[in-house]
Design a protein around this motif. Structure first.
Motif, PDB file in Angstrom:
ATOM      1  N   ASP A  86       0.775  -1.239  -0.034  1.00 18.71           N
ATOM      2  CA  ASP A  86      -0.115   0.062   0.007  1.00 18.71           C
ATOM      3  C   ASP A  86       0.966   1.114  -0.017  1.00 18.71           C
ATOM      4  O   ASP A  86       0.265   2.269  -0.396  1.00 18.71           O
ATOM      5  N   GLU A  87       1.929   1.019   0.771  1.00 10.22           N
ATOM      6  CA  GLU A  87       3.038   2.408   0.528  1.00 10.22           C
ATOM      7  C   GLU A  87       3.575   2.773  -0.882  1.00 10.22           C
ATOM      8  O   GLU A  87       3.598   3.938  -0.934  1.00 10.22           O
ATOM      9  N   ALA A  88       3.591   1.713  -1.512  1.00 12.40           N
ATOM     10  CA  ALA A  88       4.188   1.748  -3.036  1.00 12.40           C
ATOM     11  C   ALA A  88       2.939   2.916  -3.529  1.00 12.40           C
ATOM     12  O   ALA A  88       3.510   3.999  -4.397  1.00 12.40           O
ATOM     13  N   GLY A  89       1.772   2.678  -3.397  1.00  8.15           N
ATOM     14  CA  GLY A  89       0.789   3.453  -3.733  1.00  8.15           C
ATOM     15  C   GLY A  89       0.702   4.973  -3.268  1.00  8.15           C
ATOM     16  O   GLY A  89       0.492   5.984  -3.773  1.00  8.15           O
ATOM     17  N   SER A  90       0.948   4.991  -1.696  1.00  5.37           N
ATOM     18  CA  SER A  90       1.184   6.139  -1.162  1.00  5.37           C
ATOM     19  C   SER A  90       2.213   7.172  -1.907  1.00  5.37           C
ATOM     20  O   SER A  90       2.103   8.523  -2.003  1.00  5.37           O
ATOM     21  N   ILE A  91       3.238   6.559  -2.002  1.00  8.26           N
ATOM     22  CA  ILE A  91       4.649   7.096  -2.450  1.00  8.26           C
ATOM     23  C   ILE A  91       4.383   7.857  -3.946  1.00  8.26           C
ATOM     24  O   ILE A  91       4.734   8.824  -4.130  1.00  8.26           O
ATOM     25  N   ALA A  92       3.784   6.744  -4.704  1.00  6.63           N
ATOM     26  CA  ALA A  92       3.359   7.317  -6.116  1.00  6.63           C
ATOM     27  C   ALA A  92       2.412   8.423  -6.000  1.00  6.63           C
ATOM     28  O   ALA A  92       2.523   9.325  -6.868  1.00  6.63           O
ATOM     29  N   LEU A  93       1.392   8.718  -4.968  1.00 11.67           N
ATOM     30  CA  LEU A  93       0.606   9.776  -5.262  1.00 11.67           C
ATOM     31  C   LEU A  93       1.392  11.061  -4.843  1.00 11.67           C
ATOM     32  O   LEU A  93       1.007  11.930  -5.172  1.00 11.67           O
ATOM     33  N   HIS A  94       2.370  10.817  -3.797  1.00 14.38           N
ATOM     34  CA  HIS A  94       3.205  12.056  -3.517  1.00 14.38           C
ATOM     35  C   HIS A  94       3.895  12.385  -5.012  1.00 14.38           C
ATOM     36  O   HIS A  94       3.954  13.787  -4.924  1.00 14.38           O
ATOM     37  N   ILE A  95       4.487  11.669  -5.677  1.00 12.59           N
ATOM     38  CA  ILE A  95       5.146  11.758  -6.862  1.00 12.59           C
ATOM     39  C   ILE A  95       4.140  12.488  -7.709  1.00 12.59           C
ATOM     40  O   ILE A  95       4.392  13.711  -8.512  1.00 12.59           O
ATOM     41  N   VAL A  96       2.963  12.106  -7.888  1.00 13.63           N
ATOM     42  CA  VAL A  96       2.015  12.548  -8.876  1.00 13.63           C
ATOM     43  C   VAL A  96       1.679  14.104  -8.150  1.00 13.63           C
ATOM     44  O   VAL A  96       1.445  14.902  -9.005  1.00 13.63           O
ATOM     45  N   ASN A  97       1.643  14.209  -7.003  1.00 16.81           N
ATOM     46  CA  ASN A  97       1.111  15.549  -6.499  1.00 16.81           C
ATOM     47  C   ASN A  97       2.251  16.705  -6.771  1.00 16.81           C
ATOM     48  O   ASN A  97       2.234  17.762  -7.249  1.00 16.81           O
ATOM     49  N   ALA A  98       3.558  16.024  -6.754  1.00 19.64           N
ATOM     50  CA  ALA A  98       4.437  17.136  -7.038  1.00 19.64           C
ATOM     51  C   ALA A  98       4.752  17.286  -8.404  1.00 19.64           C
ATOM     52  O   ALA A  98       5.082  18.388  -8.979  1.00 19.64           O
ATOM     53  N   GLU A  99       4.125  16.393  -9.373  1.00 14.93           N
ATOM     54  CA  GLU A  99       4.227  16.547 -10.778  1.00 14.93           C
ATOM     55  C   GLU A  99       2.988  17.602 -10.988  1.00 14.93           C
ATOM     56  O   GLU A  99       3.057  18.523 -11.847  1.00 14.93           O
ATOM     57  N   LEU A 100       1.760  17.599 -10.618  1.00 16.33           N
ATOM     58  CA  LEU A 100       0.832  18.427 -10.752  1.00 16.33           C
ATOM     59  C   LEU A 100       0.827  19.700  -9.999  1.00 16.33           C
ATOM     60  O   LEU A 100       0.339  20.742 -10.181  1.00 16.33           O
ATOM     61  N   ASN A 101       1.903  19.688  -9.080  1.00 12.19           N
ATOM     62  CA  ASN A 101       2.103  21.126  -8.243  1.00 12.19           C
ATOM     63  C   ASN A 101       0.865  21.464  -7.578  1.00 12.19           C
ATOM     64  O   ASN A 101       0.378  22.688  -7.618  1.00 12.19           O
ATOM     65  N   SER A 102       0.255  20.673  -6.766  1.00 15.09           N
ATOM     66  CA  SER A 102      -1.183  20.807  -6.291  1.00 15.09           C
ATOM     67  C   SER A 102      -0.930  20.132  -4.999  1.00 15.09           C
ATOM     68  O   SER A 102      -0.223  19.640  -4.305  1.00 15.09           O
ATOM     69  N   ALA A 103      -2.323  20.534  -3.908  1.00 18.98           N
ATOM     70  CA  ALA A 103      -2.109  20.165  -2.717  1.00 18.98           C
ATOM     71  C   ALA A 103      -2.701  18.636  -2.825  1.00 18.98           C
ATOM     72  O   ALA A 103      -3.282  18.233  -3.742  1.00 18.98           O
ATOM     73  N   MET A 104      -2.278  17.887  -1.694  1.00 21.77           N
ATOM     74  CA  MET A 104      -2.656  16.517  -1.763  1.00 21.77           C
ATOM     75  C   MET A 104      -4.064  16.223  -1.931  1.00 21.77           C
ATOM     76  O   MET A 104      -4.474  15.241  -2.425  1.00 21.77           O
ATOM     77  N   ARG A 105      -5.095  17.150  -1.377  1.00 19.38           N
ATOM     78  CA  ARG A 105      -6.360  16.734  -1.417  1.00 19.38           C
ATOM     79  C   ARG A 105      -6.990  16.881  -2.653  1.00 19.38           C
ATOM     80  O   ARG A 105      -7.787  16.285  -3.118  1.00 19.38           O
ATOM     81  N   ASP A 106      -6.265  18.014  -3.470  1.00 15.12           N
ATOM     82  CA  ASP A 106      -6.531  18.091  -4.788  1.00 15.12           C
ATOM     83  C   ASP A 106      -6.109  16.968  -5.811  1.00 15.12           C
ATOM     84  O   ASP A 106      -6.883  16.467  -6.820  1.00 15.12           O
ATOM     85  N   THR A 107      -5.063  16.297  -5.636  1.00 17.76           N
ATOM     86  CA  THR A 107      -4.596  15.126  -6.389  1.00 17.76           C
ATOM     87  C   THR A 107      -5.586  13.910  -5.809  1.00 17.76           C
ATOM     88  O   THR A 107      -5.696  13.128  -6.890  1.00 17.76           O
ATOM     89  N   ILE A 108      -5.866  13.856  -4.794  1.00 22.83           N
ATOM     90  CA  ILE A 108      -6.891  12.665  -4.348  1.00 22.83           C
ATOM     91  C   ILE A 108      -8.302  13.009  -5.152  1.00 22.83           C
ATOM     92  O   ILE A 108      -8.835  12.267  -5.630  1.00 22.83           O
TER      93      ILE A 108
END
Length: 275
Positions: A151-173
Motif C-alpha cells: 500500500d505504501e508504494a501507492g502512497s509514495i506514487a501519489l506524493h510523486i503525482v502531487n509534485a508533478e501536478l504542483n497541487s495540494a494532496m487533497r486536490d490530487t486525491i
C-alpha cells in the motif's frame, strides 16, 4: 559556505553565494560546529535549495529529529523519480515525501498498519509513478531494513503525482477520484470492461488527468471551435451520449461546466477505446 544554524549533528543551514539559505547535509557536519564556521567541502554530501522561506522553515523543522538515513533514502527516491519521469517536480516533495516515509517507517515499527483505499486506482491511472513506488519500498528495505507494505508504494506514487501536478494532496486525491468515476461511467454506459493495457486507454487516462486537474483548479477551457463539436456529435452519437453523462456528473459533483468542445474530445477518446 558558512554555517548559519546547527539543525543536528548531520545537518546545518548555510547561505549560498547569493545570500540565500540552503540546507547542507553530511555525516557529522554539525557536530561540535558553531554558526559562522566555514563548511569543509569534503564533508558535504548534499545541498538542498527550496523555493521560498516558508518551505525552508518547514524543512528545517522536519529535519531536527529526522534520522539521516530517512532523508537520504527519500532524496534517492526523488532523484530516481526525476530521472525516470524526465519531468520537474515541485520542490516541496523533499518535505512531503520525506515526512511521509519517516512516518510510514515509524508506523511500521509500532505495528500500525494503514491500507490505501486508492491503491487500485493509483496502479491503473499512474502506472509510471506506481512503479517508482515499488522501487521506493524495495530501496527502503535495502537501506533502512524495513519492509513496508505494498500500500505504501501507492502512497509514495501519489506524493510523486502531487509534485508533478504542483497541487495540494487533497486536490490530487480529488483528481484520482474524478478519473475513477469517469472510467466507471464509461464502463457502465457500454456495459463492458475496458482494455487497460491498450495505448488508447492510456491516452484516455492521460486526457482525463489534464481535464481533472483543470476542473479541480477551476481553470476555464480554451476551446473555441463550435463546429468541431457538432461534427463529432453526428459522427459518434453513442459516444457523445456517454460524454454527456460525464458532463452531467462533473456539473453535479464539481459544479464545473464542460463546454461542447470538451464533450466532443471526450467522445473521440471514448470512440478510440473500441467499446
Amino acid at each position: 559556505m558558512r554555517i548559519e544554524k546547527i539543525i543536528n549533528n548531520n545537518i546545518v543551514s548555510a547561505l549560498d553565494i547569493d545570500g540565500k539559505e540552503i540546507i547542507v547535509i553530511g555525516r557529522g557536519i554539525g557536530f561540535g560546529a558553531r554558526p559562522g564556521k566555514e563548511i569543509a567541502e569534503d564533508k558535504v554530501s548534499k545541498v538542498y535549495h527550496l523555493d521560498n522561506q516558508k518551505s525552508m522553515d518547514q524543512f528545517k523543522e522536519l529535519l531536527v529529529n529526522l534520522p539521516l538515513e530517512h532523508l537520504q533514502v527519500s532524496t534517492e527516491i526523488i532523484n530516481y523519480a526525476k530521472s525516470v519521469l524526465n519531468r520537474s517536480l515541485n520542490q516541496n516533495i523533499y518535505i512531503t515525501l520525506t515526512d511521509h516515509i519517516n512516518f510510514a517507517i515509524h508506523r511500521f515499527k509500532q505495528k500500525i498498519d494503514f491500507s490505501n483505499p486508492l491503491l487500485s486506482e493509483i496502479k491503473t491511472f499512474y502506472k509510471e509513478e506506481y512503479l517508482i513506488g515499488e522501487y521506493a519500498i524495495a530501496l527502503i528495505e535495502r537501506k533502512v531494513g524495513v519492509k513496508l507494505p505494498v500500500d505504501e508504494a501507492g502512497s509514495i506514487a501519489l506524493h510523486i503525482v502531487n509534485a508533478e501536478l504542483n497541487s495540494a494532496m487533497r486536490d490530487t486525491i480529488g483528481i484520482t477520484n474524478l478519473i475513477r468515476d469517469v472510467v466507471k461511467l464509461v464502463k457502465e454506459h457500454f456495459s463492458r470492461e475496458l482494455n487497460e493495457t491498450s495505448l488508447n486507454y492510456q491516452q484516455f487516462i492521460s486526457h482525463l488527468r489534464f481535464l481533472s486537474q483543470r476542473i479541480v483548479a477551476r481553470e476555464p477551457s480554451n476551446y473555441l471551435d463550435e463546429g468541431f463539436s457538432h461534427a463529432i456529435s453526428k459522427m459518434y452519437p453513442y459516444e457523445y451520449e456517454c460524454s454527456f453523462k460525464i458532463r452531467d456528473y462533473i456539473l453535479e459533483t464539481y459544479h464545473y461546466q464542460l463546454v461542447d468542445e470538451e464533450i466532443a474530445c471526450l467522445a473521440i477518446h471514448i470512440k478510440r477505446l473500441g467499446v
